[in-house]
Motif scaffolding. Structure first.
Motif, short mmCIF file in Angstrom:
data_model
loop_
_atom_site.label_atom_id
_atom_site.label_comp_id
_atom_site.label_asym_id
_atom_site.label_seq_id
_atom_site.Cartn_x
_atom_site.Cartn_y
_atom_site.Cartn_z
N ARG A 53 -11.39 -12.74 -1.31
CA ARG A 53 -10.17 -12.54 -2.08
C ARG A 53 -9.88 -11.05 -2.24
N GLY A 54 -8.62 -10.73 -2.20
CA GLY A 54 -8.23 -9.33 -2.32
C GLY A 54 -7.95 -8.66 -1.00
N ARG A 55 -8.03 -9.42 0.11
CA ARG A 55 -7.68 -8.84 1.41
C ARG A 55 -6.18 -8.59 1.44
N LEU A 56 -5.78 -7.49 2.06
CA LEU A 56 -4.37 -7.11 2.03
C LEU A 56 -4.02 -6.24 3.24
N TYR A 57 -2.72 -6.08 3.44
CA TYR A 57 -2.23 -5.10 4.39
C TYR A 57 -1.30 -4.19 3.61
N LEU A 58 -1.62 -2.91 3.56
CA LEU A 58 -0.85 -1.92 2.80
C LEU A 58 -0.04 -1.07 3.76
#
Length: 346
Positions: free
Chosen positions: A222-227
């Motif tokens: 959890r907390g994976r992202l693309y910024l």
């Protein structure tokens, strides 16, 4: 979901009495999602910097941002109705425009260069769809009034998106589907920072990032992202922290959640701010920052300096006047002086 042995817990029953599937997190109530991790990271970042940030939330679902009211030295309030959301947005816009007026007078383009810079203001909308989404055809007076409020909210959000950064007023707009019916195209283009939380389908990824990169974000942990910032981005991982983490950290440095010394009594019941306090107000006035007085003093000093400068000028003495030959020219004297010089050298 995973199949489990039936136990006394909050569960959903699927298909038959002897097949149960656990629902929720460890407390059997809530799921920890990608967006909640990222959201918490952003808010914790503001709370840990009380000298630099003030935070206002808009949470019409009443469940995501309400828990942060305890950090009242940074979190000024959470709006949970459309009417209160409009007050919060007007407050942010008033702060922005007042700072622009002051910056214009001083010839600067960054609020941090003001004589008293004050804090940056973050306004977070937890679910834009609840605030701006189409509620259907307005028939009743209440529905028409709600439509007007939503229209004003959309206009103010667009204004802050265009002008807010230089004045230190920032928007965090969260939504599951940022299409044109929720966020206007111009407003979306004025959001230079995009965060795709967790794996998304190609359509949603295209709406958020203008690319399919969101489909490549890993589903776990959890907390994976693309910024993405101004079109350039990379994959990242938000740090997971239990809600109690920040309380434990603040306690370790001798502070209560509201920033008061740990020796003072911590209130057991949250102080819910009356959002009407923000009506016709701005952040700097609320924090006791008065750049207008400083600017007026600077203006008075400039006027005094200009007056002293004009008084120090002496009127030049002009040629001619009583007792002088008005046909006499100074250069006529040069001939006599040159003749004397020539005679000396001969």
């Amino acid at each position: 979901m995973k199949e489990v042995t039936p136990t006394m817990s909050r569960c959903i029953e699927v298909d038959s009495a002897n097949r149960l599937f656990a629902s929720g997190g460890e407390d059997a109530v809530s799921f920890v999602t990608h967006n909640s991790v990222v959201q918490r990271n952003i808010i914790f970042g503001a709370i840990l910097r009380p000298d630099r940030w003030r935070f206002l939330g808009i949470d019409l679902k009443r469940v995501e941002l309400s828990a942060f009211r305890a950090y009242s030295n940074v979190v000024l309030g959470i709006a949970t109705t459309i009417e209160d959301a409009l007050i919060v947005l007007r407050f942010a816009q008033q702060t922005m425009m007042k700072r622009y007026t002051e910056m214009e007078e001083l010839g600067i383009n960054n609020f941090l260069d003001l004589p008293e810079a004050g804090q940056a203001l973050m306004v977070m909308v937890d679910e834009m769809g609840e605030l701006l989404g189409d509620s259907g055809k307005a028939v009743t007076d209440e529905q028409k009034e709600e439509a007007l409020l939503k229209g004003e909210a959309s206009a103010i959000i667009g204004s802050i998106a265009r002008l807010g950064r230089a004045a230190g007023v920032h928007l965090v707009d969260a939504t599951q589907r940022p299409d044109a019916t929720i966020i206007a195209g111009e407003t979306k283009e004025n959001h230079p920072v995009r965060i795709n939380c967790g794996r998304t389908r190609s359509t949603a990824s295209s709406m958020i990032l203008d690319s399919s990169e969101g489909t490549r974000v890993k589903a776990n942990p959890r907390g994976r992202l693309y910024l993405q910032i101004h079109g350039n981005g990379n994959h990242g991982q938000g740090f997971f922290a239990e809600p109690s983490w920040i309380d434990e950290y603040l306690a370790s440095v001798g502070k209560n959640p509201d920033g008061s010394p740990l020796s003072e009594r911590k209130p057991k019941v949250q102080n819910i701010t009356n959002i009407s306090e923000f009506e016709n107000a701005d952040l700097d006035a609320k924090e006791g920052i008065d750049n207008s007085s400083i600017i007026n003093k600077m203006r008075e000093e400039d006027e005094i300096a200009a007056q002293e400068s004009s008084e120090s000028l002496v009127r030049p003495e002009l040629g001619g006047g009583i007792g002088k030959d008005k046909f006499h020219r100074p250069e006529d004297d040069w001939d006599d002086e040159l003749d004397a010089l020539i005679n000396e050298n001969n």
